[in-house]
Scaffold this motif. Sequence first.
Motif, mmCIF file in Angstrom:
data_model
loop_
_atom_site.group_PDB
_atom_site.id
_atom_site.type_symbol
_atom_site.label_atom_id
_atom_site.label_comp_id
_atom_site.label_asym_id
_atom_site.label_seq_id
_atom_site.Cartn_x
_atom_site.Cartn_y
_atom_site.Cartn_z
ATOM 1 N N ASP A 176 0.828 -1.208 0.000
ATOM 2 C CA ASP A 176 0.000 0.000 0.000
ATOM 3 C C ASP A 176 0.862 1.258 0.000
ATOM 4 O OD1 ASP A 176 -2.283 -1.524 -0.002
ATOM 5 O OD2 ASP A 176 -2.750 -1.228 2.134
ATOM 6 N N VAL A 177 1.890 1.251 0.846
ATOM 7 C CA VAL A 177 2.744 2.434 0.941
ATOM 8 C C VAL A 177 3.543 2.635 -0.350
ATOM 9 C CG1 VAL A 177 4.708 3.471 2.144
ATOM 10 C CG2 VAL A 177 2.896 2.363 3.455
ATOM 11 N N ARG A 178 4.086 1.568 -0.892
ATOM 12 C CA ARG A 178 4.834 1.682 -2.163
ATOM 13 C C ARG A 178 3.936 2.244 -3.258
ATOM 14 N NH1 ARG A 178 8.768 -3.494 -3.222
ATOM 15 N NH2 ARG A 178 9.861 -1.955 -4.492
ATOM 16 N N ALA A 179 2.708 1.774 -3.304
ATOM 17 C CA ALA A 179 1.773 2.252 -4.332
ATOM 18 C C ALA A 179 1.457 3.732 -4.139
ATOM 19 C CB ALA A 179 0.486 1.433 -4.294
ATOM 20 N N SER A 180 1.383 4.177 -2.879
ATOM 21 C CA SER A 180 1.036 5.571 -2.611
ATOM 22 C C SER A 180 2.123 6.539 -3.077
ATOM 23 C CB SER A 180 0.770 5.768 -1.114
ATOM 24 O OG SER A 180 1.979 5.738 -0.361
ATOM 25 N N PHE A 181 3.350 6.045 -3.223
ATOM 26 C CA PHE A 181 4.449 6.903 -3.666
ATOM 27 C C PHE A 181 4.774 6.741 -5.154
ATOM 28 C CE2 PHE A 181 5.223 7.084 0.889
ATOM 29 C CZ PHE A 181 5.597 8.406 1.053
ATOM 30 N N THR A 182 3.982 5.955 -5.865
ATOM 31 C CA THR A 182 4.268 5.702 -7.275
ATOM 32 C C THR A 182 4.333 6.984 -8.088
ATOM 33 O OG1 THR A 182 3.233 3.523 -7.190
ATOM 34 C CG2 THR A 182 3.485 4.525 -9.365
ATOM 35 N N ASN A 183 3.346 7.865 -7.922
ATOM 36 C CA ASN A 183 3.310 9.082 -8.730
ATOM 37 C C ASN A 183 4.437 10.048 -8.383
ATOM 38 O OD1 ASN A 183 1.060 8.325 -10.239
ATOM 39 N ND2 ASN A 183 -0.379 9.172 -8.744
ATOM 40 N N ARG B 218 7.339 9.381 -7.133
ATOM 41 C CA ARG B 218 8.655 8.833 -7.473
ATOM 42 C C ARG B 218 8.942 8.864 -8.967
ATOM 43 N NH1 ARG B 218 10.340 4.330 -6.766
ATOM 44 N NH2 ARG B 218 12.415 4.722 -5.952
ATOM 45 N N LYS B 219 7.957 9.243 -9.765
ATOM 46 C CA LYS B 219 8.202 9.424 -11.185
ATOM 47 C C LYS B 219 9.213 10.534 -11.445
ATOM 48 C CE LYS B 219 3.631 7.867 -12.766
ATOM 49 N NZ LYS B 219 2.342 8.295 -13.371
ATOM 50 N N TYR B 220 9.380 11.408 -10.459
ATOM 51 C CA TYR B 220 10.292 12.529 -10.609
ATOM 52 C C TYR B 220 11.731 12.171 -10.215
ATOM 53 C CZ TYR B 220 6.019 15.170 -11.230
ATOM 54 O OH TYR B 220 4.811 15.627 -11.685
ATOM 55 N N CYS B 221 11.942 10.959 -9.753
ATOM 56 C CA CYS B 221 13.322 10.524 -9.475
ATOM 57 C C CYS B 221 14.075 10.444 -10.790
ATOM 58 C CB CYS B 221 13.319 9.153 -8.791
ATOM 59 S SG CYS B 221 12.636 9.129 -7.126
ATOM 60 N N SER B 222 15.336 10.810 -10.762
ATOM 61 C CA SER B 222 16.153 10.734 -11.988
ATOM 62 C C SER B 222 16.482 9.296 -12.282
ATOM 63 C CB SER B 222 17.438 11.539 -11.826
ATOM 64 O OG SER B 222 18.221 11.018 -10.781
ATOM 65 N N ASP B 223 16.768 9.020 -13.548
ATOM 66 C CA ASP B 223 17.120 7.668 -13.940
ATOM 67 C C ASP B 223 18.530 7.324 -13.496
ATOM 68 O OD1 ASP B 223 14.665 7.426 -15.170
ATOM 69 O OD2 ASP B 223 15.426 8.256 -17.067
#
Length: 230
Positions: free
Chosen positions: A216-223, A225-230
């Motif tokens: 649940d927590v991992r899913a809540s940060f999905t959006n 964390r899209k801003y993390c650099s590759d």
Amino acid sequence: MEKKMPRRFAVRILAVASLLVPAAIGATALAVDNAAAVTREELTAALNSKDIDGILMVTNAIKRMRHKDSILPVVQAVWRQDRRALPDVDWETASFPAVRVEMANILLQADRNGLLDADVAGIATYLRGRMADTSGHTLGQVILTLGLLDTAEDVPAIYAVAEQQDSPTFGAAVIALSRMCDPAADAALDALEGTVGDQGEVYFLGGVTPLGYIRDVRASFTNTRKYCSD
């Protein structure tokens, strides 16, 4: 010139610390309007009240403030233990780990948002030292704040706490790892899912299994964390 935030840190900072504060906060000498800016006098009064729950109310209110320019120098002075700058503060209380970790958390968030240059190295050293000698809510806040550093170096220590599956430190560890951009944090969460995978009947943290909580927590940060650099 305004300080630019590195792209890997362009993640909105969430007020997750409130997840670890008891729902029923005890009486305090200071009432804080959540919509209002916290003043130097209010922070000083909270510290002088010696009421840790009341201090946490004030520091969480600071985290929610949109404009922190006036209060950040005061937070900085408390973190630095600058008695000359704040002679009217109860320094015995202001020196408690729970208080210093809160100040470090506010400063790291401000640093990541380009509002000031925090003593990141000093804060990191302090937090790593507190991992071994704090417990309960304070350890949970140490972990959450350590996670703001977003370094692979801290992942093993956070993972080790999560493995113990003690609430609320388990929750703090999962949140800290889930919002980190460093790939080591994802690997740690994958390993943690495997560790707790056969314990589906163990319910805690609001009636979910440890495995369910991680997912649940991992899913809540999905959006975010899209801003993390590759």
